[in-house]
Design a protein around this motif. Sequence first.
Motif, short mmCIF file in Angstrom:
data_model
loop_
_atom_site.label_atom_id
_atom_site.label_comp_id
_atom_site.label_asym_id
_atom_site.label_seq_id
_atom_site.Cartn_x
_atom_site.Cartn_y
_atom_site.Cartn_z
N ALA A 246 53.14 -13.04 42.68
CA ALA A 246 53.97 -13.74 43.67
C ALA A 246 53.82 -13.05 45.02
O ALA A 246 53.81 -11.81 45.08
CB ALA A 246 55.43 -13.75 43.25
N PRO A 247 53.70 -13.79 46.12
CA PRO A 247 53.67 -13.16 47.44
C PRO A 247 54.98 -12.43 47.69
O PRO A 247 56.06 -12.94 47.37
CB PRO A 247 53.49 -14.35 48.40
CG PRO A 247 53.92 -15.55 47.63
CD PRO A 247 53.62 -15.27 46.19
N THR A 248 54.88 -11.22 48.24
CA THR A 248 56.06 -10.37 48.40
C THR A 248 56.17 -9.91 49.85
O THR A 248 55.21 -9.36 50.41
CB THR A 248 56.00 -9.16 47.47
OG1 THR A 248 55.84 -9.61 46.11
CG2 THR A 248 57.26 -8.33 47.56
N ILE A 249 57.34 -10.10 50.43
CA ILE A 249 57.62 -9.71 51.81
C ILE A 249 58.23 -8.31 51.82
O ILE A 249 59.05 -7.97 50.96
CB ILE A 249 58.57 -10.72 52.46
CG1 ILE A 249 57.94 -12.12 52.48
CG2 ILE A 249 58.97 -10.30 53.85
CD1 ILE A 249 58.89 -13.22 52.91
N ALA A 250 57.82 -7.51 52.79
CA ALA A 250 58.37 -6.16 52.93
C ALA A 250 58.37 -5.76 54.39
O ALA A 250 57.80 -6.45 55.24
CB ALA A 250 57.55 -5.17 52.10
N ASP A 251 59.01 -4.63 54.69
CA ASP A 251 59.02 -4.17 56.08
C ASP A 251 57.80 -3.29 56.35
O ASP A 251 56.95 -3.08 55.47
CB ASP A 251 60.32 -3.44 56.40
CG ASP A 251 60.53 -2.19 55.55
OD1 ASP A 251 59.53 -1.59 55.10
OD2 ASP A 251 61.70 -1.81 55.34
N GLY A 252 57.72 -2.75 57.56
CA GLY A 252 56.54 -1.98 57.95
C GLY A 252 56.35 -0.70 57.18
O GLY A 252 55.26 -0.11 57.24
N GLY A 253 57.36 -0.25 56.46
CA GLY A 253 57.24 0.97 55.68
C GLY A 253 56.35 0.83 54.45
O GLY A 253 56.05 1.83 53.79
#
Length: 255
Positions: free
Chosen positions: A171-178
Amino acid sequence: MGGVISADDPKWIEPFVGLTEVQFARLVALVRRRGGDVQRGRPWRLSLEHRVLLVATYWRTNVTLRQVAPLFGVSKSAADRILDPLAPLLAISPARRTRKDTVYIVDGTLVPTRDRSVAAFSKHYRCSTNLQVVVDANSRLVVAVGLPLPGSRNDCRAFTESGIDRACRGAPTIADGGYQGTGLLIPHRKRRGQSHLSPSQEVENAVHRRARARVEHALSRLKNWKILRDCRLKGDGVHQAMLGIARLHNLALTG
């Protein structure tokens, strides 16, 4: 029973469990199916409903078991015997096979804990553990919680070392720049020599921020349970507490 708090009185359920009477009944039925009412050794003084309420009260208030036990008319040792086997039965189930339109969001949260085996002094100068949490972007339900790691561990390492990466496969997963270098969907960043982002990149980052806010909202709701603000539990206690609270959070959302 000489206790003050009783599962027989609906007024105690919502403040401590965050569920309606019907939702609480479904939760108790789930725990019963998982073996929560199996008799081993001495008979329980409290019914399963009262035992589930006791665990939820402990997580919600974060007072010691020595203080919680008299509220239910039991001893501190009896409360210990209730918490240890019942907490794992409240945990969320492993995520089912993802649908084609599933999108996940992942983020880490620091939980202050006194067990140095799973904690370290973090950027907030408290001895904390890093817990990675995955949320479904559409339903906002908590999908998985990674194993606890020292709070000094950065998110890109914690993503794989906690095992949470396995829950995100397919599944495509969104995350922050970290999470740079993990292959997740992170915001656009200025490259070397680039003074500013392009207008299309700025728009995409704005959409990314709005989507990622959903995991922040979920984490803030989970932190309403005071056990996640200063956890005294040792070993896998903080992990079991997060998994159980995630179950209660999901049940409250789904009705």
